[in-house]
Enzyme design. Structure first.
Site, short mmCIF file in Angstrom:
data_model
loop_
_atom_site.label_atom_id
_atom_site.label_comp_id
_atom_site.label_asym_id
_atom_site.label_seq_id
_atom_site.Cartn_x
_atom_site.Cartn_y
_atom_site.Cartn_z
CB THR A 1 -2.73 4.23 -3.34
OG1 THR A 1 -2.75 2.96 -4.01
CG2 THR A 1 -1.40 4.47 -2.42
CG ASN A 2 -5.29 -0.01 -1.48
OD1 ASN A 2 -4.93 -1.18 -1.87
ND2 ASN A 2 -6.65 0.18 -2.17
NE ARG A 3 -0.18 -0.46 5.26
CZ ARG A 3 1.02 0.33 5.50
NH1 ARG A 3 1.88 0.13 4.81
NH2 ARG A 3 1.15 1.18 6.53
CB ALA B 1 -7.05 -3.55 -2.47
#
Ligand code: CTP
Ligand code: CA
Length: 225
Positions: A33-35, A99
């Site tokens: 995943t991402n921030r 995102a």
């Protein structure tokens, strides 16, 4: 600013907004995943609803509450986000702020991957489809106004403008993610259109969202005059 019958300029307009990260499973207990916090996209969904739009928010995992007046569809992976976003069409407005993970795991393991004498696993990745480019492509379901985001750490304006033409969308909100954007309540952006570039100074994400929603309302009022 022209307004609808009850004073809200986007009354009768449909909008789809994507927000948050995606989560790409590796196995039943792990993922990529991402921030992204989702805060900017949620604020945009909320601001559009306040101006009267009927808003569907397609959201990756964020932990944020559903904004008042917005219908939310929860998704995990990029493929789920793409399907839910397309299912929300037709719409007048698409704001794709999520995102989206650029890659997913080629083959998700059905069971938990275990440590072993063979050493660490090799994870094969494949590229996810570009949801924004698909929504912006010409066709009967293309929203009249398609807005993407560009998350960049260098050359913000050049990269944002390149994404505008590569993806075929109408506006790009360029986001410098090199300093303190993820999870923060503030943001500074560039609004990149075919007419030029505007720089919006650092301010709360809710204020950026209100400004963008007002610009969207102006756009529709200008073309319906
Ligand atoms: N986007 C999308 N689907 C993807 C990847 C990105 O819809 N698979 C959208 C994002 O929601 C955003 C825009 O495309 O509106 C730009 O995302 P960004 O990550 O900045 O650009 P990429 O085209 O993925 O390029 P890169 O990450 O390599 O800079
Ligand atoms: Ca990307």
């Amino acid at each position: 600013l022209l307004t609808g019958p009850d004073g809200r300029p986007l009354l009768g307009r449909k909008a789809v907004v994507t927000a948050g990260p995606t989560f790409e499973a590796i196995d039943p207990v792990r993922g990529l995943t991402n921030r992204s916090s989702g805060k900017q996209g949620y604020a945009i969904a909320s601001a559009l609803a306040t101006l009267g739009a009927e808003v569907t928010l397609v959201s990756g995992p964020t932990g944020l509450p559903v904004p008042v007046g917005v219908s939310r569809i929860d998704v995990e992976s990029a493929l789920e986000m793409k399907a839910a976003t397309e299912a929300a069409l037709p719409a007048d407005i698409a704001v794709l702020s999520a995102a989206v993970a650029d890659w997913r795991i080629d083959t998700i393991s059905g069971g938990k991957i275990k440590k072993g004498p063979g050493g660490p696993p090799t994870l094969a990745l494949i590229e996810n489809p570009d949801i924004l480019a698909g929504i912006a492509a010409p066709g009967p379901n293309r929203p009249a106004l398609v807005i993407g985001f560009a998350a960049e750490t260098t050359e913000l304006e050049a990269n944002a403008r390149a994404k505008l033409s590569r993806k075929g969308c109408d506006w790009i909100v360029g986001n410098d993610v090199s300093d303190d954007v993820f999870g923060s309540d503030g943001n500074a952006v560039l609004l990149v259109t075919r007419d030029g570039t505007e720089s919006w100074p650092r301010q709360p994400k809710t204020a950026i969202a209100r400004q963008l929603a007002a610009r969207i309302a102006d756009h529709f009022n200008a073309i319906s005059l």
